[in-house]
Write a protein that holds these residues in place. Structure first.
Motif, PDB file in Angstrom:
ATOM      1  N   GLY A   2     -14.191  21.570 -53.836  1.00  0.00           N
ATOM      2  CA  GLY A   2     -13.961  20.358 -53.201  1.00  0.00           C
ATOM      3  C   GLY A   2     -14.850  19.921 -52.602  1.00  0.00           C
ATOM      4  N   LEU A   3     -14.959  18.586 -51.812  1.00  0.00           N
ATOM      5  CA  LEU A   3     -15.561  18.379 -50.574  1.00  0.00           C
ATOM      6  C   LEU A   3     -13.987  18.172 -49.819  1.00  0.00           C
ATOM      7  CD1 LEU A   3     -17.769  15.263 -52.455  1.00  0.00           C
ATOM      8  CD2 LEU A   3     -18.699  17.489 -51.911  1.00  0.00           C
ATOM      9  N   LYS A   4     -14.919  18.324 -48.905  1.00  0.00           N
ATOM     10  CA  LYS A   4     -14.022  18.009 -47.306  1.00  0.00           C
ATOM     11  C   LYS A   4     -13.940  16.433 -47.084  1.00  0.00           C
ATOM     12  CE  LYS A   4     -14.091  19.277 -42.758  1.00  0.00           C
ATOM     13  NZ  LYS A   4     -15.580  19.799 -41.485  1.00  0.00           N
ATOM     14  N   ALA A   5     -12.528  16.661 -46.675  1.00  0.00           N
ATOM     15  CA  ALA A   5     -11.725  15.481 -46.316  1.00  0.00           C
ATOM     16  C   ALA A   5     -12.697  14.597 -45.785  1.00  0.00           C
ATOM     17  CB  ALA A   5     -10.306  15.719 -45.256  1.00  0.00           C
ATOM     18  N   VAL A   6     -13.113  13.505 -45.790  1.00  0.00           N
ATOM     19  CA  VAL A   6     -14.117  12.734 -44.725  1.00  0.00           C
ATOM     20  C   VAL A   6     -12.765  11.448 -43.646  1.00  0.00           C
ATOM     21  CG1 VAL A   6     -15.236  10.279 -44.340  1.00  0.00           C
ATOM     22  CG2 VAL A   6     -15.963  12.397 -45.882  1.00  0.00           C
ATOM     23  N   ARG A   7     -12.834  11.420 -42.223  1.00  0.00           N
ATOM     24  CA  ARG A   7     -11.969  10.740 -41.713  1.00  0.00           C
ATOM     25  C   ARG A   7     -12.657   9.031 -41.667  1.00  0.00           C
ATOM     26  NH1 ARG A   7      -8.065  12.913 -39.152  1.00  0.00           N
ATOM     27  NH2 ARG A   7      -8.083  11.159 -37.858  1.00  0.00           N
ATOM     28  N   VAL A 253     -13.752  11.704 -53.504  1.00  0.00           N
ATOM     29  CA  VAL A 253     -13.706  12.530 -51.696  1.00  0.00           C
ATOM     30  C   VAL A 253     -12.196  12.339 -51.396  1.00  0.00           C
ATOM     31  CG1 VAL A 253     -14.537  12.591 -49.310  1.00  0.00           C
ATOM     32  CG2 VAL A 253     -16.073  12.324 -51.933  1.00  0.00           C
ATOM     33  N   PRO A 254     -11.928  13.986 -50.830  1.00  0.00           N
ATOM     34  CA  PRO A 254     -10.705  13.132 -49.817  1.00  0.00           C
ATOM     35  C   PRO A 254     -10.768  12.388 -48.933  1.00  0.00           C
ATOM     36  CG  PRO A 254     -10.636  15.505 -50.339  1.00  0.00           C
ATOM     37  CD  PRO A 254     -11.823  14.566 -50.673  1.00  0.00           C
ATOM     38  N   VAL A 255      -9.546  11.714 -48.165  1.00  0.00           N
ATOM     39  CA  VAL A 255     -10.221  10.703 -46.899  1.00  0.00           C
ATOM     40  C   VAL A 255      -8.886  10.628 -46.078  1.00  0.00           C
ATOM     41  CG1 VAL A 255     -10.755   8.220 -46.154  1.00  0.00           C
ATOM     42  CG2 VAL A 255     -12.091   9.322 -48.553  1.00  0.00           C
ATOM     43  N   GLY A 259      -4.089   6.265 -38.296  1.00  0.00           N
ATOM     44  CA  GLY A 259      -3.253   5.860 -38.542  1.00  0.00           C
ATOM     45  C   GLY A 259      -2.270   6.578 -39.598  1.00  0.00           C
ATOM     46  N   LEU A 260      -2.893   6.376 -40.932  1.00  0.00           N
ATOM     47  CA  LEU A 260      -2.332   6.439 -41.612  1.00  0.00           C
ATOM     48  C   LEU A 260      -2.092   8.477 -43.077  1.00  0.00           C
ATOM     49  CD1 LEU A 260      -3.605   3.912 -44.650  1.00  0.00           C
ATOM     50  CD2 LEU A 260      -1.450   3.870 -42.786  1.00  0.00           C
ATOM     51  N   ALA A 261      -1.368   9.115 -41.450  1.00  0.00           N
ATOM     52  CA  ALA A 261      -2.451  10.356 -41.695  1.00  0.00           C
ATOM     53  C   ALA A 261      -1.456  11.250 -42.899  1.00  0.00           C
ATOM     54  CB  ALA A 261      -1.859  11.709 -40.636  1.00  0.00           C
ATOM     55  N   ARG A 262       0.107  10.599 -43.072  1.00  0.00           N
ATOM     56  CA  ARG A 262       0.958  11.008 -44.586  1.00  0.00           C
ATOM     57  C   ARG A 262       0.417  10.403 -45.249  1.00  0.00           C
ATOM     58  NH1 ARG A 262       7.697  10.378 -42.656  1.00  0.00           N
ATOM     59  NH2 ARG A 262       6.365   7.660 -42.357  1.00  0.00           N
ATOM     60  N   ALA A 263      -0.293   9.922 -45.961  1.00  0.00           N
ATOM     61  CA  ALA A 263      -0.098   9.391 -46.923  1.00  0.00           C
ATOM     62  C   ALA A 263      -1.655  10.183 -47.746  1.00  0.00           C
ATOM     63  CB  ALA A 263      -0.240   8.313 -46.758  1.00  0.00           C
ATOM     64  N   SER A 264      -2.074  10.565 -48.559  1.00  0.00           N
ATOM     65  CA  SER A 264      -3.380  11.320 -49.134  1.00  0.00           C
ATOM     66  C   SER A 264      -4.380   9.973 -49.948  1.00  0.00           C
ATOM     67  CB  SER A 264      -3.351  12.487 -50.086  1.00  0.00           C
ATOM     68  OG  SER A 264      -2.852  13.779 -49.335  1.00  0.00           O
ATOM     69  N   HIS A 265      -5.282  10.260 -49.501  1.00  0.00           N
ATOM     70  CA  HIS A 265      -6.526   8.741 -49.911  1.00  0.00           C
ATOM     71  C   HIS A 265      -7.607   9.265 -50.800  1.00  0.00           C
ATOM     72  CE1 HIS A 265      -4.116   6.401 -47.628  1.00  0.00           C
ATOM     73  NE2 HIS A 265      -4.625   5.899 -47.966  1.00  0.00           N
ATOM     74  N   TRP A 266      -8.677   9.014 -51.206  1.00  0.00           N
ATOM     75  CA  TRP A 266      -9.432   9.724 -52.431  1.00  0.00           C
ATOM     76  C   TRP A 266     -10.611   8.476 -52.277  1.00  0.00           C
ATOM     77  CZ3 TRP A 266      -4.970  10.090 -54.954  1.00  0.00           C
ATOM     78  CH2 TRP A 266      -3.856  10.966 -54.636  1.00  0.00           C
ATOM     79  N   ALA A 267     -11.571   8.682 -52.815  1.00  0.00           N
ATOM     80  CA  ALA A 267     -12.724   7.826 -52.999  1.00  0.00           C
ATOM     81  C   ALA A 267     -13.956   8.941 -53.692  1.00  0.00           C
ATOM     82  CB  ALA A 267     -13.238   7.082 -51.481  1.00  0.00           C
ATOM     83  N   GLU A 268     -14.399   7.100 -53.660  1.00  0.00           N
ATOM     84  CA  GLU A 268     -15.848   8.262 -54.516  1.00  0.00           C
ATOM     85  C   GLU A 268     -17.065   8.307 -54.049  1.00  0.00           C
ATOM     86  OE1 GLU A 268     -15.642   6.456 -59.415  1.00  0.00           O
ATOM     87  OE2 GLU A 268     -15.488   4.985 -57.524  1.00  0.00           O
TER      88      GLU A 268
END
Length: 382
Positions: A2-7, A253-255, A259-268
């Protein structure tokens, strides 16, 4: 691997969302019925609502992305091209006909376990209604004037028993809304309306999860599990597994949004690449409270800092923004909420209440007033 999370900054998440919603361009879908079809196809659904203090929300949402929008264009899409149909997304909505199979399981569920309001459906009366439509053609409730009226069970009900039969046929998929005039719906047999000899195959749970995740990514740019399954909570587990698999394969990609640290997000990956070349949005929009950008209130509050209140059903003395306040999007901020009402006799747009959410400036007010002028012209035309 998997890809590393992007900030990601919240400002960048907003830019991706505005781009995905096509609110950063003047006429992203062109004009005419083709633009309506393309808009519904891209957004995945356009909500329908009955409130009409201004033009109803489905027309408003389309106008926000099609400056030359005409209601006749939607009629073409629904009744002639038949490339959109009405059904329940998170609410009643226009949905691309190409996505019909993703809603077949819901129709099957309605048939297997009807809502209590359909518990007393008379099978013979329902069969007779279907036969009447088959023999006589599409039918609206107004066309039925040969039945004994009954007492209303609630304010929105009809005294005509056939309304319940038509609704049942709609929910189980036997009938589809073939035409709409305001809130008056005309029903036809689903197969005949679309020219199908067999209905589309029902999607599997995994296919439905793919549909939800893909729709969320396409229309929001960067999504969380809550965002992608809005209105479809039972699908969360399947969507979460699918997202984890795509991350492992490197197609998602995990994002981490600031300010939204508790929610996991994804993007292509391609959305993140597009972000590098996106110009800041420079447009004013008077959005419907049911616009796809607004309807997920928690997401709007998290990324735009505005917790929008829909107050049509709030007692007048408890309203803060007004009966039908429209969030005002200026560039990439929600800067105001304006409660409007169309005086149809005077053919003028009345401003009931204007609530600033940011410090007012002369230049910003001028831009919004210009947008209000365009909005009034749309109301007159509509």
């Amino acid at each position: 691997m998997g890809l590393k999370a992007v900030r990601m900054r919240q400002a960048d998440a907003r830019r991706l969302w505005l781009r995905a919603q096509r609110l950063d361009d003047k006429a992203p879908f062109g004009a005419g019925a083709g633009a309506v079809e393309a808009t519904i196809g891209h957004l995945g659904y356009v909500q329908i609502d009955t409130i009409n203090v201004i033009e109803r929300c489905h027309h408003h949402i389309l106008w926000s992305r099609i400056p030359t929008y005409r209601k006749a264009d939607l009629e073409v899409v629904q009744s002639c091209a038949k490339s959109a149909f009405e059904y329940w997304a998170h609410a009643l909505a226009y949905i691309p006909t190409s996505d019909y199979r993703f809603f077949v399981p819901a129709m099957q569920a309605w048939r297997a376990k009807p809502h209590p309001s359909f518990a007393k459906i008379d099978p013979e009366a329902y069969a007779a209604l279907l036969a009447r439509i088959r023999d006589d053609g599409p039918l609206s409730l107004r066309d039925i004037d040969d039945e004994q009226l009954e007492e209303k069970q609630h304010p929105w009900a009809s005294r005509k028993p056939s309304k319940r039969l038509l609704n049942y046929g709609f929910w189980v998929g036997d009938l589809t809304v073939s035409a709409r005039t305001g809130m008056l719906k005309t029903y036809d047999l689903t197969g005949r309306h679309f020219g199908w000899t067999e209905p589309p195959r029902a999607s599997t749970p995994d296919e439905f999860a793919n549909y939800l995740l893909d729709r969320g990514l396409r229309t929001q740019g960067v999504v969380s599990l809550e965002n992608a399954t809005y209105g479809n909570a039972p699908a969360k587990a399947a969507v979460a597994r699918l997202a984890a698999d795509r991350v492992a394969r490197g197609t998602l990609v995990p994002v981490e949004i600031e300010g939204l640290a508790r929610a996991s997000h994804w993007a292509e990956p391609r959305a993140l690449d597009e972000l590098r070349s996106l110009s800041p949005a420079r447009r004013i929009h008077l959005l419907s409270p049911f616009d796809p950008l607004v309807i997920q209130r928690k997401r709007l509050a998290a990324l735009f800092g505005h917790d929008h209140r829909f107050e049509a059903y709030v007692p007048a003395d408890k309203r803060v923004l007004g009966y039908f306040a429209l969030p005002v999007l200026a560039d990439d901020r929600i800067v105001a909420a304006i409660d409007t009402k169309m005086d149809r006799k005077a053919r003028a747009l009345a401003i009931q209440k204007w609530t600033w959410l940011v410090p007012e400036t002369k230049g910003l007010r001028s831009r919004i007033e210009t947008a209000l002028g365009r909005f009034e012209a749309f109301q007159k035309k509509a």
